[in-house]
Design an enzyme around this catalytic site. Structure first.
Site, PDB file in Angstrom:
ATOM      1  N   GLU A  44      -5.526  -5.181  10.080  1.00  0.00           N
ATOM      2  CA  GLU A  44      -4.527  -4.155  10.371  1.00  0.00           C
ATOM      3  C   GLU A  44      -4.835  -3.492  11.714  1.00  0.00           C
ATOM      4  O   GLU A  44      -5.655  -2.571  11.772  1.00  0.00           O
ATOM      5  CB  GLU A  44      -4.524  -3.089   9.271  1.00  0.00           C
ATOM      6  CG  GLU A  44      -4.193  -3.643   7.904  1.00  0.00           C
ATOM      7  CD  GLU A  44      -3.513  -2.602   7.014  1.00  0.00           C
ATOM      8  OE1 GLU A  44      -2.469  -2.944   6.458  1.00  0.00           O
ATOM      9  OE2 GLU A  44      -4.004  -1.474   6.904  1.00  0.00           O
ATOM     10  N   HIS A  55      -9.323   1.297   4.596  1.00  0.00           N
ATOM     11  CA  HIS A  55      -8.071   1.466   5.338  1.00  0.00           C
ATOM     12  C   HIS A  55      -8.304   2.379   6.544  1.00  0.00           C
ATOM     13  O   HIS A  55      -9.079   3.327   6.469  1.00  0.00           O
ATOM     14  CB  HIS A  55      -6.982   2.044   4.432  1.00  0.00           C
ATOM     15  CG  HIS A  55      -5.640   1.945   5.047  1.00  0.00           C
ATOM     16  ND1 HIS A  55      -5.192   2.856   5.980  1.00  0.00           N
ATOM     17  CD2 HIS A  55      -4.666   1.003   4.932  1.00  0.00           C
ATOM     18  CE1 HIS A  55      -3.994   2.483   6.387  1.00  0.00           C
ATOM     19  NE2 HIS A  55      -3.647   1.375   5.770  1.00  0.00           N
ATOM     20  N   LYS A  90       0.170   4.246  -0.240  1.00  0.00           N
ATOM     21  CA  LYS A  90      -0.412   5.434   0.407  1.00  0.00           C
ATOM     22  C   LYS A  90      -0.135   6.662  -0.472  1.00  0.00           C
ATOM     23  O   LYS A  90      -0.165   6.548  -1.683  1.00  0.00           O
ATOM     24  CB  LYS A  90       0.114   5.562   1.842  1.00  0.00           C
ATOM     25  CG  LYS A  90      -0.086   4.256   2.630  1.00  0.00           C
ATOM     26  CD  LYS A  90       0.193   4.375   4.094  1.00  0.00           C
ATOM     27  CE  LYS A  90      -0.050   3.015   4.776  1.00  0.00           C
ATOM     28  NZ  LYS A  90       0.102   3.071   6.222  1.00  0.00           N
ATOM     29  N   ASN A 109       0.886  -1.161   0.000  1.00  0.00           N
ATOM     30  CA  ASN A 109       0.000   0.000   0.000  1.00  0.00           C
ATOM     31  C   ASN A 109       0.920   1.206   0.000  1.00  0.00           C
ATOM     32  O   ASN A 109       1.527   1.520   1.020  1.00  0.00           O
ATOM     33  CB  ASN A 109      -0.899  -0.019   1.254  1.00  0.00           C
ATOM     34  CG  ASN A 109      -1.726   1.245   1.375  1.00  0.00           C
ATOM     35  OD1 ASN A 109      -1.774   2.064   0.465  1.00  0.00           O
ATOM     36  ND2 ASN A 109      -2.388   1.390   2.518  1.00  0.00           N
ATOM     37  N   GLU A 115      -6.627   4.679   7.737  1.00  0.00           N
ATOM     38  CA  GLU A 115      -6.364   6.112   7.494  1.00  0.00           C
ATOM     39  C   GLU A 115      -7.571   6.779   6.847  1.00  0.00           C
ATOM     40  O   GLU A 115      -7.851   7.949   7.108  1.00  0.00           O
ATOM     41  CB  GLU A 115      -5.090   6.269   6.642  1.00  0.00           C
ATOM     42  CG  GLU A 115      -3.848   5.954   7.474  1.00  0.00           C
ATOM     43  CD  GLU A 115      -2.684   5.359   6.707  1.00  0.00           C
ATOM     44  OE1 GLU A 115      -2.661   5.451   5.459  1.00  0.00           O
ATOM     45  OE2 GLU A 115      -1.788   4.784   7.358  1.00  0.00           O
ATOM     46  N   SER A 132       3.303  -2.423  10.163  1.00  0.00           N
ATOM     47  CA  SER A 132       4.751  -2.506  10.374  1.00  0.00           C
ATOM     48  C   SER A 132       5.321  -3.879  10.037  1.00  0.00           C
ATOM     49  O   SER A 132       6.265  -4.337  10.676  1.00  0.00           O
ATOM     50  CB  SER A 132       5.125  -2.090  11.807  1.00  0.00           C
ATOM     51  OG  SER A 132       4.698  -0.759  12.063  1.00  0.00           O
ATOM     52  N   GLY A 156       2.411   2.081  10.804  1.00  0.00           N
ATOM     53  CA  GLY A 156       3.352   3.195  10.717  1.00  0.00           C
ATOM     54  C   GLY A 156       4.006   3.548  12.039  1.00  0.00           C
ATOM     55  O   GLY A 156       4.634   4.600  12.172  1.00  0.00           O
TER      56      GLY A 156
HETATM   57  P1  13P Z   1       3.064   0.179   7.634  1.00  0.00           P
HETATM   58  O1  13P Z   1       3.576  -1.086   7.043  1.00  0.00           O
HETATM   59  O2  13P Z   1       3.817   1.395   7.182  1.00  0.00           O
HETATM   60  O3  13P Z   1       2.888   0.087   9.114  1.00  0.00           O
HETATM   61  O4  13P Z   1       1.585   0.375   7.037  1.00  0.00           O
HETATM   62  C1  13P Z   1       0.714  -0.680   7.085  1.00  0.00           C
HETATM   63  C2  13P Z   1      -0.488  -0.333   6.320  1.00  0.00           C
HETATM   64  O5  13P Z   1      -1.223   0.568   6.692  1.00  0.00           O
HETATM   65  C3  13P Z   1      -0.757  -1.063   5.086  1.00  0.00           C
HETATM   66  O6  13P Z   1      -2.009  -0.768   4.592  1.00  0.00           O
END
Ligand code: 13P
Length: 254
Positions: free
Chosen positions: A169, A97, A13, A11, A99, A215, A175
């Site tokens: 997740e 997601h 982002k 992803n 976010e 992560s 993150g």
């Molecule tokens: P990270 O791997 O940066 O923690 O992000 C995970 C994520 O949100 C994948 O959609």
């Protein structure tokens, strides 16, 4: 037990311009060649999709989107429809997601509408769900992920489930550098599978790919992927560095 497809997905982002994505795909292409034990997908910002697709042409790497709107067209400034994505050959789309839920006001209801629209358009959905830190600390993770599974998939048919991947997740792990332990990831993916079994029966639950995300990196991937209920990963930060992502793909070649 049904053999599940392992899917390692990036992803991106809000990262990678078209030229950066092209350079990245050109770098990773030879690295992942012939590694057939998993499917490989990168979900890209809308404007970056075409360049990434062009660079990935002729390989097994798929380029997906990071969201999709639930209406076919109309006055929805800033949104993109499933038909727009499928017309340019996009098969996969991330929906729900954390976010999007945290920063853009998406709810289980809008997530559900998006899931249904994407599936109706023939797309494959990577549905993200997971608990926040307070929910884990108060011991209600199972209730939270079961409820999200039910609400987000409401009205999705058993047949359509063959095109649904779930990404577990935990919000506190995204993150942050904090990763769920392999045991926590396995347990919660198992709880999501139980919720799926309640809705669709054991056969479909056992056939559904459930990824872990939060992560995941080149160091912890092997341990996480070795767990029976973890069928791949949805990777943020480590999907932006070819060598790291390739190491995760290697960890999935088991
Ligand atoms: P990270 O791997 O940066 O923690 O992000 C995970 C994520 O949100 C994948 O959609």
């Amino acid at each position: 037990m049904a053999k599940r497809r392992i899917v390692i997905a990036g992803n991106w982002k809000m990262n990678f311009t078209p030229s950066e994505a092209e350079a990245f795909i050109n770098e990773i292409k030879p690295m992942v060649k012939g590694k057939r034990k998993c499917d490989i997908v990168f979900c890209a910002p809308y404007v970056t999709i075409a360049a990434a697709q062009k660079a990935a042409k002729g390989t097994r790497i798929k380029i997906g989107a990071e969201n999709v709107h639930y209406e076919e067209k109309g006055a929805f400034t800033g949104e993109v429809s499933a038909k727009m994505l499928t017309e340019i050959g996009v098969e996969y789309v991330i929906i729900g997601h954390s976010e999007r839920r945290q920063y853009f006001g998406e709810t289980d209801h809008t997530v559900n509408l998006r899931v249904k629209a994407a599936l109706a358009a023939g797309m494959k959905v990577i549905l993200c769900l997971g608990e926040v830190k307070e929910q884990r600390l108060s011991g209600i993770t199972k209730e939270v992920v079961s409820m999200q599974t039910k609400l987000d998939l409401e009205g999705v048919s058993a047949e359509e489930m063959s095109r649904v991947i779930i990404a577990y997740e935990p919000v506190w792990a995204i993150g942050t550098g904090l990763t769920a332990t392999p045991e926590q990831a396995d347990e919660t993916c198992g709880q999501i599978r139980e919720a799926l079994a309640e809705i669709y029966g054991k056969q479909i639950a056992n056939a559904t790919t459930i990824q872990y995300g939060g992560s995941m990196n080149e160091k912890n991937a092997a341990e996480l992927l070795a767990k029976p209920n973890v069928d791949g990963g949805l990777i943020g930060g480590a999907s932006l560095v070819a060598a790291k992502f390739n190491a995760i793909v290697d960890a999935a070649q088991i």
